[in-house]
Scaffold this active site. Structure first.
Site, PDB file in Angstrom:
ATOM      1  N   ASN A 214       1.081  -1.189  -0.006  1.00 36.56           N
ATOM      2  CA  ASN A 214      -0.367   0.033  -0.178  1.00 36.56           C
ATOM      3  C   ASN A 214       1.096   1.175   0.093  1.00 36.56           C
ATOM      4  O   ASN A 214       1.991   1.053  -0.256  1.00 36.56           O
ATOM      5  CB  ASN A 214      -1.041   0.351   1.407  1.00 36.56           C
ATOM      6  N   ASP A 283      -4.223  -6.281   5.040  1.00 35.19           N
ATOM      7  CA  ASP A 283      -5.643  -6.788   5.724  1.00 35.19           C
ATOM      8  C   ASP A 283      -5.350  -9.161   5.454  1.00 35.19           C
ATOM      9  O   ASP A 283      -5.676  -9.638   5.805  1.00 35.19           O
ATOM     10  CB  ASP A 283      -6.736  -6.618   5.619  1.00 35.19           C
ATOM     11  N   LYS A 293       8.787 -16.689 -11.330  1.00 35.82           N
ATOM     12  CA  LYS A 293       8.004 -15.878 -11.734  1.00 35.82           C
ATOM     13  C   LYS A 293       7.277 -16.206 -12.912  1.00 35.82           C
ATOM     14  O   LYS A 293       6.631 -17.139 -13.942  1.00 35.82           O
ATOM     15  CB  LYS A 293       8.573 -14.455 -12.310  1.00 35.82           C
ATOM     16  N   PRO A 309      -2.443 -11.970  10.281  1.00 34.24           N
ATOM     17  CA  PRO A 309      -2.936 -11.708  11.191  1.00 34.24           C
ATOM     18  C   PRO A 309      -3.024 -10.418  11.860  1.00 34.24           C
ATOM     19  O   PRO A 309      -2.420  -9.060  11.669  1.00 34.24           O
ATOM     20  CB  PRO A 309      -2.201 -12.221  12.365  1.00 34.24           C
ATOM     21  N   ASP A 310      -4.156  -9.753  12.645  1.00 31.70           N
ATOM     22  CA  ASP A 310      -4.173  -8.405  12.547  1.00 31.70           C
ATOM     23  C   ASP A 310      -3.742  -8.138  14.682  1.00 31.70           C
ATOM     24  O   ASP A 310      -3.666  -8.695  15.512  1.00 31.70           O
ATOM     25  CB  ASP A 310      -5.516  -8.521  13.547  1.00 31.70           C
ATOM     26  N   PHE A 327      -3.581   3.063  14.471  1.00 39.33           N
ATOM     27  CA  PHE A 327      -3.693   4.227  13.690  1.00 39.33           C
ATOM     28  C   PHE A 327      -5.082   4.120  12.870  1.00 39.33           C
ATOM     29  O   PHE A 327      -4.749   2.491  12.252  1.00 39.33           O
ATOM     30  CB  PHE A 327      -2.276   4.654  12.980  1.00 39.33           C
ATOM     31  N   LYS A 341     -13.183   1.201  15.570  1.00 39.23           N
ATOM     32  CA  LYS A 341     -11.871  -0.298  15.543  1.00 39.23           C
ATOM     33  C   LYS A 341     -11.311   0.304  16.743  1.00 39.23           C
ATOM     34  O   LYS A 341     -11.037  -1.414  17.397  1.00 39.23           O
ATOM     35  CB  LYS A 341     -10.921   0.456  14.836  1.00 39.23           C
ATOM     36  N   LYS A 345     -11.058  -3.117  18.550  1.00 39.74           N
ATOM     37  CA  LYS A 345      -9.403  -3.802  19.010  1.00 39.74           C
ATOM     38  C   LYS A 345      -9.031  -4.256  20.230  1.00 39.74           C
ATOM     39  O   LYS A 345      -8.437  -4.109  20.710  1.00 39.74           O
ATOM     40  CB  LYS A 345      -8.329  -3.016  17.632  1.00 39.74           C
TER      41      LYS A 345
HETATM   42  N1  CTP Z   1      -3.566  -3.723  11.695  1.00 35.81           N
HETATM   43  C1  CTP Z   1      -2.291  -4.731  12.770  1.00 35.81           C
HETATM   44  N2  CTP Z   1      -2.508  -5.329  11.575  1.00 35.81           N
HETATM   45  C2  CTP Z   1      -3.157  -6.023  10.742  1.00 35.81           C
HETATM   46  C3  CTP Z   1      -4.469  -4.826   9.899  1.00 35.81           C
HETATM   47  C4  CTP Z   1      -4.653  -3.692  11.364  1.00 35.81           C
HETATM   48  O1  CTP Z   1      -1.680  -4.006  13.664  1.00 35.81           O
HETATM   49  N3  CTP Z   1      -3.718  -7.214  10.304  1.00 35.81           N
HETATM   50  C5  CTP Z   1      -3.245  -2.041  12.660  1.00 35.81           C
HETATM   51  C6  CTP Z   1      -2.436  -0.823  12.129  1.00 35.81           C
HETATM   52  O2  CTP Z   1      -0.962  -1.076  12.384  1.00 35.81           O
HETATM   53  C7  CTP Z   1      -3.571  -0.538  12.625  1.00 35.81           C
HETATM   54  C8  CTP Z   1      -5.131  -0.477  13.683  1.00 35.81           C
HETATM   55  O3  CTP Z   1      -4.545  -1.331  13.034  1.00 35.81           O
HETATM   56  O4  CTP Z   1      -2.578   0.566  14.456  1.00 35.81           O
HETATM   57  C9  CTP Z   1      -6.132   0.469  11.462  1.00 35.81           C
HETATM   58  O5  CTP Z   1      -5.976  -0.193  10.835  1.00 35.81           O
HETATM   59  P1  CTP Z   1      -6.221   0.016   9.602  1.00 35.81           P
HETATM   60  O6  CTP Z   1      -5.631  -0.776   8.494  1.00 35.81           O
HETATM   61  O7  CTP Z   1      -6.967   1.089   9.332  1.00 35.81           O
HETATM   62  O8  CTP Z   1      -7.707  -0.956   9.782  1.00 35.81           O
HETATM   63  P2  CTP Z   1      -8.114  -2.825   9.842  1.00 35.81           P
HETATM   64  O9  CTP Z   1      -8.279  -3.084  11.313  1.00 35.81           O
HETATM   65  O10 CTP Z   1      -7.004  -2.899   8.911  1.00 35.81           O
HETATM   66  O11 CTP Z   1      -9.379  -2.533   8.798  1.00 35.81           O
HETATM   67  P3  CTP Z   1      -9.878  -1.649   8.078  1.00 35.81           P
HETATM   68  O12 CTP Z   1      -9.207  -2.255   6.991  1.00 35.81           O
HETATM   69  O13 CTP Z   1     -10.925  -3.022   7.726  1.00 35.81           O
HETATM   70  O14 CTP Z   1     -10.326  -0.713   7.963  1.00 35.81           O
END
Ligand code: CTP
Length: 421
Positions: A214, A283, A293, A309-310, A327, A341, A345
């Site tokens: 990203n 995600d 390749k 993993p989140d 963030f 969130k 979370k």
């Molecule tokens: N985050 C994380 N691990 C992931 C996704 C997100 O630790 N796999 C953390 C990011 O570092 C950030 C927070 O979760 O601190 C929110 O990330 P964001 O991208 O805004 O949200 P997502 O949880 O990915 O949800 P969505 O993409 O559906 O908005």
């Protein structure tokens, strides 16, 4: 709230030294401005060099001293117009009666007076002269002209003078000038604490040359890490692939994928007091990573993705005592989605970032955010105006400190009550 004067990291200050005995105090002034984070360059007049050697100021500032207008060698480096544009603030200390007369009348017959005329920077003057010269009607009128233009005059102080007289005319002490201009510095509220920060994007490989990522640049994460360090914390940063340099004095662990980021974070988390997830973690990742390749043999191609993993949720779940900050990157319903969130979370704070449009938090040097914080059942919001990412990070860390210390206090009170029911 930290006074904005203390948010001055890398503030570009040009110190002008003119020919007075108080020039011996100028290296100390340079040092005290630098201690507060300023980036300092020095310009000396010919008369100043009669009192102090340019080499002294070069050694203290870490940069060659500018001495002559239209010096071919200096102009090929940072020329005088460039220097005038570079400065955010010009501090002339000591400023002689002669310099003040020239500044009042717009004369530009040497490098310093030319720079003063050519620059839009804030001008600050710390006069130093014989008390009779300070009292003279001509000097008084010049001061009135300068003050009328909004120029700041610091001092002079009163006391014994080098010429043997007593009265007003002593240059204000360097520490007092630096304090007035830049404040006391950042309070060391995180001394003894360890802060773990994630930054940048992640890279989820499809094959050896392609991947999903990203637009995160890592700038906000690095600014947050830098600010936490400036509040006195030991900082570790776990960082996805970025092309910017890490701030000095911070341990950096480089990773590529979300999985690697999670492993690195979990490997460090036991020693931490605060976790700040600034990274834009992917995600989803491809279920299968091709060894070679992938060839464009087919007109269509399907890549099956699986959730990563989140990391933030996992940290908040496994380390409930840790102060956790996320963030949120949103393109719509910024506050509503960020509040969701915070709850989903189960973190202590979410910094809501708008990543849509031209002013997106991604890639830009500046940012504006809303902090959503939770204490018990109470949720509060703080709006932080657009500013450069370091200055913003300083304000974010300041709010983290406040909230963290409040949480610690209420946790300790809870402990005490459970001991004495
Ligand atoms: N985050 C994380 N691990 C992931 C996704 C997100 O630790 N796999 C953390 C990011 O570092 C950030 C927070 O979760 O601190 C929110 O990330 P964001 O991208 O805004 O949200 P997502 O949880 O990915 O949800 P969505 O993409 O559906 O908005």
């Amino acid at each position: 709230m930290i006074d904005c004067k203390t948010i001055h990291k890398n503030k570009r200050i040009l110190v002008g030294v003119t020919g007075g005995i108080a020039a011996y105090k100028s290296p100390d002034l340079v040092r005290r401005l630098m201690e507060r984070g300023a980036d300092v360059r020095v310009v000396m007049t010919d008369a100043a060099k009669e009192f102090i050697a340019p080499l002294t100021l070069q050694a203290v500032s870490g940069h060659p001293v500018f001495q002559h207008a239209l010096d071919a060698e200096a102009e090929s480096g940072m020329g005088h117009i460039e220097l005038a544009r570079w400065a955010e603030m010009i501090v002339v200390a000591p400023a002689t009666a002669n310099f003040m007369a020239k500044a009042a009348h717009g004369e530009a017959d040497d490098l310093l007076s030319t720079l003063v005329l050519a620059s839009e920077a804030d001008l600050v003057i710390a006069p130093a002269m014989n008390q009779q010269m300070w009292q003279h009607q001509a000097t008084r009128e010049n001061i009135e002209v300068l003050q009328g233009r909004g120029i700041t005059i610091i001092g002079p102080g009163e006391g014994d003078q080098a010429c043997g007289e007593t009265g007003l005319g002593r240059m204000t002490e360097p520490e007092d000038i630096a304090q007035q201009l830049l404040g006391d510095g950042i309070p060391q509220l995180l001394a003894g604490k360890t802060v773990l920060v994630t930054a940048g994007p992640t890279w989820e490989a499809i094959d050896p040359v392609r991947g999903i990522t990203n637009r995160s640049s890592g700038k906000m994460g690095f600014a947050v890490a830098d600010a936490a360090k400036d509040f006195g914390a030991t900082v570790v940063i776990v960082c996805g692939p970025v092309s910017i340099c890490a701030p000095v004095g911070i341990e950096k662990i480089d990773v590529q994928s979300a999985k690697q980021m999670q492993e690195a974070v979990m490997g460090q988390i036991d020693d931490c007091d605060i976790f700040i997830g600034v990274a834009a973690v992917a995600d989803y990742r491809p279920v299968k990573v091709a060894d070679q390749k992938i060839k464009k043999d087919n007109d269509e191609m399907v890549i099956t993705l699986v959730k990563t993993p989140d990391i933030l949720s996992a940290v908040a779940k496994s380390e409930p005592k840790l102060f956790t900050v996320g963030f949120a990157a949103e393109t719509e319903n910024l506050i509503e989605n960020s509040r969701k969130k915070l709850k989903a979370k189960n973190v202590d704070m979410i910094v809501a970032n708008d990543v849509s449009g031209q002013e997106s938090a991604f890639g830009n040097d500046s940012n504006a955010v809303t902090i959503i914080h939770k204490q018990g059942e109470v949720i509060g919001e703080i709006i932080l105006e657009r500013t450069d990412k370091y200055r913003l990070a300083i304000q974010i860390i300041e709010h983290i400190c406040k909230q963290y210390l409040k949480n610690q206090k209420s946790k300790n009170e809870g402990k005490d009550q459970s001991k004495n029911p």
